[in-house]
Design an enzyme around this catalytic site. Sequence first.
Site, PDB file in Angstrom:
ATOM      1  N   HIS A   1      87.904 -71.901-120.789  1.00  0.00           N
ATOM      2  CA  HIS A   1      87.707 -71.025-121.955  1.00  0.00           C
ATOM      3  C   HIS A   1      88.871 -71.149-122.945  1.00  0.00           C
ATOM      4  O   HIS A   1      89.844 -70.397-122.861  1.00  0.00           O
ATOM      5  CB  HIS A   1      87.619 -69.570-121.494  1.00  0.00           C
ATOM      6  CG  HIS A   1      86.338 -69.216-120.822  1.00  0.00           C
ATOM      7  ND1 HIS A   1      85.259 -68.678-121.500  1.00  0.00           N
ATOM      8  CD2 HIS A   1      85.951 -69.323-119.528  1.00  0.00           C
ATOM      9  CE1 HIS A   1      84.275 -68.456-120.641  1.00  0.00           C
ATOM     10  NE2 HIS A   1      84.658 -68.844-119.446  1.00  0.00           N
TER      11      HIS A   1
ATOM     12  N   CYS B   1      81.733 -72.953-121.051  1.00  0.00           N
ATOM     13  CA  CYS B   1      81.306 -72.357-119.780  1.00  0.00           C
ATOM     14  C   CYS B   1      79.775 -72.281-119.732  1.00  0.00           C
ATOM     15  O   CYS B   1      79.117 -73.304-119.607  1.00  0.00           O
ATOM     16  CB  CYS B   1      81.980 -71.007-119.586  1.00  0.00           C
ATOM     17  SG  CYS B   1      81.922 -70.410-117.872  1.00  0.00           S
TER      18      CYS B   1
ATOM     19  N   GLU C   1      88.990 -70.119-125.920  1.00  0.00           N
ATOM     20  CA  GLU C   1      89.097 -68.891-126.720  1.00  0.00           C
ATOM     21  C   GLU C   1      89.959 -67.837-126.028  1.00  0.00           C
ATOM     22  O   GLU C   1      90.387 -66.874-126.671  1.00  0.00           O
ATOM     23  CB  GLU C   1      87.701 -68.335-127.042  1.00  0.00           C
ATOM     24  CG  GLU C   1      87.022 -67.543-125.935  1.00  0.00           C
ATOM     25  CD  GLU C   1      86.383 -68.391-124.843  1.00  0.00           C
ATOM     26  OE1 GLU C   1      85.665 -67.827-123.996  1.00  0.00           O
ATOM     27  OE2 GLU C   1      86.595 -69.625-124.838  1.00  0.00           O
TER      28      GLU C   1
END
Length: 228
Positions: free
Chosen positions: A194, A86, A196
């Site tokens: 994302h 990002c 994660e």
Amino acid sequence: MKWAVIVFPGSNCDEDAQQAIIRVTGDEATLVWHQETSLADYDAIVLPGGFSYGDYLRSGAIARFAPIMKAVRDKAVQGTPIIGICNGFQVLTEAHLLPGALLRNRDLHFHCKMVELRVETNRSPFTAAYQPGDILRIPIAHGEGRYFADSAILHELQEDHRVAFRYVDNPNGSSESIAGILSKERNVLGLMPHPERAVADFMRSTDGAGVFRSIHQYVTEREGAHAH
């Protein structure tokens, strides 16, 4: 194996990335402040999401001048896997470690939702755990996530198989639905979604875990080859 997660003023996904790495790989992951000048002890680098320096001027435009970025560039030259997620992707383009730019979303709205990505190549340190054509559910959260590059760069990315991920349903107007790209040497990845935030069942997806698993496998095999 040791990971560095770079922290800029305004980073807000740094601890998310750190905890995802630990959860998926069991490796050591350290938060590294932007004023540090060495990354010599680290085997993989993460530039996390957030709003580095408040996204003043342009997203990532100020972070490219942070002291730590010289060390990031040096590690890129050495072949160390580096992933920008990002805002981290925005920083990598501003630092000219990746081509193109990230512009305001086509509808000028901030998008925060789960999207589907298609894996375009597994020939990289970040995608080896997947198969080309795999569909991943991974969230986005960005206002300036529209990837843009001129036709020559887009042609080069396509010819060199350096588009890592594409959106199935392009949410932001990115050129050719691009969600993530690789550097020429294939050891730097910029990715707007994302991963994660997609590594556990309670996150509604574990599809992002393969990114961290791939990097771990790549570094482990690389170190093993050097040992021999």
